[in-house]
Design an enzyme around this catalytic site. Sequence first.
Site, mmCIF file in Angstrom:
data_model
loop_
_atom_site.group_PDB
_atom_site.id
_atom_site.type_symbol
_atom_site.label_atom_id
_atom_site.label_comp_id
_atom_site.label_asym_id
_atom_site.label_seq_id
_atom_site.Cartn_x
_atom_site.Cartn_y
_atom_site.Cartn_z
ATOM 1 C CB CYS A 116 -0.921 0.013 1.217
ATOM 2 S SG CYS A 116 -1.798 1.581 1.412
ATOM 3 C CG HIS A 168 -4.775 -0.265 4.866
ATOM 4 N ND1 HIS A 168 -4.097 0.216 3.774
ATOM 5 C CD2 HIS A 168 -5.821 -0.983 4.390
ATOM 6 C CE1 HIS A 168 -4.706 -0.191 2.676
ATOM 7 N NE2 HIS A 168 -5.756 -0.927 3.022
ATOM 8 C CG HIS A 195 -4.251 4.039 3.247
ATOM 9 N ND1 HIS A 195 -3.327 3.341 4.022
ATOM 10 C CD2 HIS A 195 -4.687 5.053 4.038
ATOM 11 C CE1 HIS A 195 -3.229 3.906 5.216
ATOM 12 N NE2 HIS A 195 -4.049 4.955 5.253
ATOM 13 C CG HIS A 202 -6.820 9.112 -0.415
ATOM 14 N ND1 HIS A 202 -6.884 7.778 -0.723
ATOM 15 C CD2 HIS A 202 -7.105 9.775 -1.542
ATOM 16 C CE1 HIS A 202 -7.182 7.640 -1.997
ATOM 17 N NE2 HIS A 202 -7.326 8.839 -2.528
ATOM 18 C CG HIS A 209 -8.811 14.002 -2.965
ATOM 19 N ND1 HIS A 209 -7.675 14.031 -3.742
ATOM 20 C CD2 HIS A 209 -9.317 12.750 -3.093
ATOM 21 C CE1 HIS A 209 -7.508 12.855 -4.326
ATOM 22 N NE2 HIS A 209 -8.487 12.052 -3.943
HETATM 23 P P1 5GP Z 1 -7.729 8.827 -5.657
HETATM 24 O O1 5GP Z 1 -7.691 8.778 -7.156
HETATM 25 O O2 5GP Z 1 -7.502 7.444 -5.064
HETATM 26 O O3 5GP Z 1 -8.920 9.514 -5.097
HETATM 27 O O4 5GP Z 1 -6.532 9.758 -5.225
HETATM 28 C C1 5GP Z 1 -5.209 9.334 -5.127
HETATM 29 C C2 5GP Z 1 -4.383 10.581 -5.040
HETATM 30 O O5 5GP Z 1 -3.114 10.230 -4.541
HETATM 31 C C3 5GP Z 1 -4.163 11.276 -6.404
HETATM 32 O O6 5GP Z 1 -4.640 12.609 -6.323
HETATM 33 C C4 5GP Z 1 -2.651 11.205 -6.598
HETATM 34 O O7 5GP Z 1 -2.127 12.368 -7.189
HETATM 35 C C5 5GP Z 1 -2.140 11.004 -5.185
HETATM 36 N N1 5GP Z 1 -0.903 10.252 -5.088
HETATM 37 C C6 5GP Z 1 -0.631 9.058 -5.677
HETATM 38 N N2 5GP Z 1 0.603 8.647 -5.346
HETATM 39 C C7 5GP Z 1 1.119 9.600 -4.509
HETATM 40 C C8 5GP Z 1 2.358 9.723 -3.838
HETATM 41 O O8 5GP Z 1 3.264 8.895 -3.928
HETATM 42 N N3 5GP Z 1 2.526 10.842 -3.073
HETATM 43 C C9 5GP Z 1 1.550 11.803 -2.946
HETATM 44 N N4 5GP Z 1 1.839 12.848 -2.176
HETATM 45 N N5 5GP Z 1 0.370 11.694 -3.575
HETATM 46 C C10 5GP Z 1 0.157 10.619 -4.352
HETATM 47 ZN ZN ZN Z 2 -2.489 1.507 3.551
#
Ligand code: 5GP
Ligand code: ZN
Length: 113
Positions: free
Chosen positions: A4, A46, A97, A99, A101
Amino acid sequence: MKDCIFCKIIAGEIPSAKAYEDDDILIIADINPQAARHYLMMPKKHYSDITDMGAADPAALGKMFEKLASLTDKLGLGNGFRIVSNKGEDGCQSVNHLHIHILGGEKLSEKMG
Ligand code: 5GP
Ligand code: ZN
């Protein structure tokens, strides 16, 4: 959790720009920002997505938002912000995992979808 990417960031195995950290929560800058300020707030434990954590530990989920409320000025979000948490395929979740925004630092688009 093994493999992850956010667990690896939390463990310090992958570098990140940390904006806030305590025993339970990490807030980092998104690597691909979609607003002037774009943070990712995540629990250190997690959970695969928001409903996974909401079902397992709603009090801890609520505490994350309580903490966010105390950090908005420090994060440059005093003029407002938007929170989004993508779940599953239709939500275009790409990291499994939980998160959240947090987007702000400028006037955002009125469109969300
Ligand atoms: P999701 O698409 O799952 O809602 O958002 C994942 C977010 O994680 C994306 O906005 C992407 O830019 C961010 N992200 C992916 N890998 C990394 C990383 O290694 N570091 C950081 N800081 N953000 C990441
Ligand atoms: Zn995780």
